[in-house]
Design a protein around this motif. Structure first.
Motif, mmCIF file in Angstrom:
data_model
loop_
_atom_site.group_PDB
_atom_site.id
_atom_site.type_symbol
_atom_site.label_atom_id
_atom_site.label_comp_id
_atom_site.label_asym_id
_atom_site.label_seq_id
_atom_site.Cartn_x
_atom_site.Cartn_y
_atom_site.Cartn_z
ATOM 1 N N ASP A 1 73.741 25.168 -3.421
ATOM 2 C CA ASP A 1 72.835 26.301 -3.642
ATOM 3 C C ASP A 1 71.368 25.916 -3.464
ATOM 4 O OD1 ASP A 1 75.087 27.766 -4.232
ATOM 5 O OD2 ASP A 1 74.771 27.745 -6.410
ATOM 6 N N THR A 2 71.081 24.625 -3.371
ATOM 7 C CA THR A 2 69.685 24.178 -3.257
ATOM 8 C C THR A 2 69.337 23.669 -1.857
ATOM 9 O OG1 THR A 2 70.105 21.866 -3.894
ATOM 10 C CG2 THR A 2 69.771 23.462 -5.691
ATOM 11 N N ARG A 3 70.274 23.726 -0.933
ATOM 12 C CA ARG A 3 70.081 23.151 0.411
ATOM 13 C C ARG A 3 68.799 23.605 1.109
ATOM 14 N NH1 ARG A 3 75.695 24.110 3.075
ATOM 15 N NH2 ARG A 3 76.735 23.629 1.140
ATOM 16 N N ARG A 4 68.465 24.862 0.979
ATOM 17 C CA ARG A 4 67.315 25.414 1.712
ATOM 18 C C ARG A 4 66.018 25.427 0.885
ATOM 19 N NH1 ARG A 4 71.723 27.955 3.941
ATOM 20 N NH2 ARG A 4 71.719 28.127 6.197
ATOM 21 N N ALA A 5 66.036 24.813 -0.257
ATOM 22 C CA ALA A 5 64.858 24.842 -1.126
ATOM 23 C C ALA A 5 63.720 23.995 -0.552
ATOM 24 C CB ALA A 5 65.227 24.350 -2.519
ATOM 25 N N THR A 6 62.513 24.579 -0.547
ATOM 26 C CA THR A 6 61.299 23.853 -0.154
ATOM 27 C C THR A 6 60.188 24.265 -1.098
ATOM 28 O OG1 THR A 6 60.457 25.556 1.353
ATOM 29 C CG2 THR A 6 61.985 23.912 2.298
ATOM 30 N N ARG B 1 59.223 27.739 0.056
ATOM 31 C CA ARG B 1 60.269 28.752 -0.127
ATOM 32 C C ARG B 1 61.259 28.271 -1.173
ATOM 33 N NH1 ARG B 1 61.840 31.310 5.569
ATOM 34 N NH2 ARG B 1 62.142 33.132 4.257
ATOM 35 N N PRO B 2 60.873 28.327 -2.445
ATOM 36 C CA PRO B 2 61.792 27.867 -3.499
ATOM 37 C C PRO B 2 63.032 28.761 -3.582
ATOM 38 C CG PRO B 2 59.799 28.825 -4.449
ATOM 39 C CD PRO B 2 59.620 28.822 -2.967
ATOM 40 N N VAL B 3 64.106 28.150 -4.022
ATOM 41 C CA VAL B 3 65.363 28.872 -4.238
ATOM 42 C C VAL B 3 65.420 29.245 -5.713
ATOM 43 C CG1 VAL B 3 67.879 28.626 -4.284
ATOM 44 C CG2 VAL B 3 66.568 27.674 -2.383
ATOM 45 N N GLN B 4 65.844 30.471 -5.992
ATOM 46 C CA GLN B 4 65.973 30.918 -7.377
ATOM 47 C C GLN B 4 67.438 30.772 -7.786
ATOM 48 O OE1 GLN B 4 64.678 34.958 -8.065
ATOM 49 N NE2 GLN B 4 64.136 34.474 -10.175
ATOM 50 N N ASP C 1 62.184 18.613 -14.916
ATOM 51 C CA ASP C 1 61.954 19.049 -13.531
ATOM 52 C C ASP C 1 62.217 20.537 -13.328
ATOM 53 O OD1 ASP C 1 61.322 16.441 -12.937
ATOM 54 O OD2 ASP C 1 63.319 15.946 -12.166
ATOM 55 N N LEU C 2 62.475 21.277 -14.392
ATOM 56 C CA LEU C 2 62.823 22.694 -14.262
ATOM 57 C C LEU C 2 61.593 23.587 -14.355
ATOM 58 C CD1 LEU C 2 66.030 22.799 -16.463
ATOM 59 C CD2 LEU C 2 65.900 22.866 -13.960
ATOM 60 N N GLU C 3 61.632 24.621 -13.545
ATOM 61 C CA GLU C 3 60.593 25.652 -13.566
ATOM 62 C C GLU C 3 61.319 26.978 -13.773
ATOM 63 O OE1 GLU C 3 57.419 27.592 -10.429
ATOM 64 O OE2 GLU C 3 58.122 25.554 -10.066
ATOM 65 N N ALA D 1 65.846 32.700 -14.547
ATOM 66 C CA ALA D 1 66.401 31.881 -13.465
ATOM 67 C C ALA D 1 65.514 30.639 -13.324
ATOM 68 C CB ALA D 1 66.426 32.670 -12.166
ATOM 69 N N PHE D 2 65.926 29.731 -12.472
ATOM 70 C CA PHE D 2 65.145 28.519 -12.253
ATOM 71 C C PHE D 2 64.733 28.444 -10.789
ATOM 72 C CE2 PHE D 2 67.563 27.467 -16.043
ATOM 73 C CZ PHE D 2 66.555 26.975 -16.861
ATOM 74 N N LEU D 3 63.477 28.093 -10.555
ATOM 75 C CA LEU D 3 62.971 27.907 -9.202
ATOM 76 C C LEU D 3 63.170 26.440 -8.819
ATOM 77 C CD1 LEU D 3 59.618 29.930 -9.178
ATOM 78 C CD2 LEU D 3 61.862 30.603 -8.282
ATOM 79 N N ILE D 4 63.819 26.244 -7.692
ATOM 80 C CA ILE D 4 64.094 24.900 -7.197
ATOM 81 C C ILE D 4 63.307 24.716 -5.906
ATOM 82 C CG2 ILE D 4 65.915 23.282 -6.490
ATOM 83 C CD1 ILE D 4 66.054 24.334 -9.453
#
Length: 165
Positions: free
Chosen positions: A51-56, A59-62, A87-89, A94-97
């Motif tokens: 679920d975090t593959r595309r996180a940058t 463009r954070p992943v929620q 490391d959590l936001e 939800a959490f932004l990764i």
């Protein structure tokens, strides 16, 4: 002489508590894996790393599919990584990764300490204090050790009664 007094060791199984200083007659293997389940190595959230593959950063992943864990908790089925609390936001439940999380990050896998059937102590090894702790930790209750019984038969004219100088 050997026919009359054979000096052949027997193998006996004794309780672990009585095995200190004895010599193992065969290799002792673990009957179980430790840990027995995948465990969290940190406080945080268990996630599915895919679920975090595309996180940058741009463009954070929620993440909404997560499970809160503390150090030592069993990782729920289907989750394969832990993000530590520091490391959590969090935003709106939800959490932004902001970067991909690799599989098995902050997870202690089954058998990390020792795997079932892995050798704890080899054959012909004198059992030490540290070995006792390992044996007990890995569920061993008895240990096969060598037992050797010998007899001393004094002979000759050097033997004198007790108390004689």
């Amino acid at each position: 002489m050997r026919r009359n007094f054979p000096c052949t060791p027997r193998i006996v199984s004794i309780p672990v508590q009585q095995s200190y200083g004895r010599v193992t007659a065969e290799a002792v293997v673990s009957p179980l894996s430790v840990p027995a389940a995948h465990l969290s190595a940190m406080d945080g959230i268990a996630i599915k790393s895919r679920d975090t593959r595309r996180a940058t950063d741009h463009r954070p992943v929620q993440l909404t599919d997560y499970h809160r864990v503390i150090t030592g908790n069993v990782i729920p089925q289907g989750y394969d990584a832990v993000i530590m609390t520091e490391d959590l936001e969090e935003k709106d439940g939800a959490f932004l990764i902001r970067s991909p999380i690799p599989p098995w990050k902050h997870i202690r896998p089954v058998g990390e300490d020792i795997a079932a059937t892995e050798m704890i102590i080899p054959r012909y090894t004198r059992i030490r204090e540290t070995d006792l702790g390992a044996l007990a930790s890995y569920g061993i209750t008895t240990v096969p050790v060598f037992e050797l019984k010998i007899a001393l038969i004094p002979t000759g004219n050097d033997i004198i009664p007790v108390g004689t100088v």
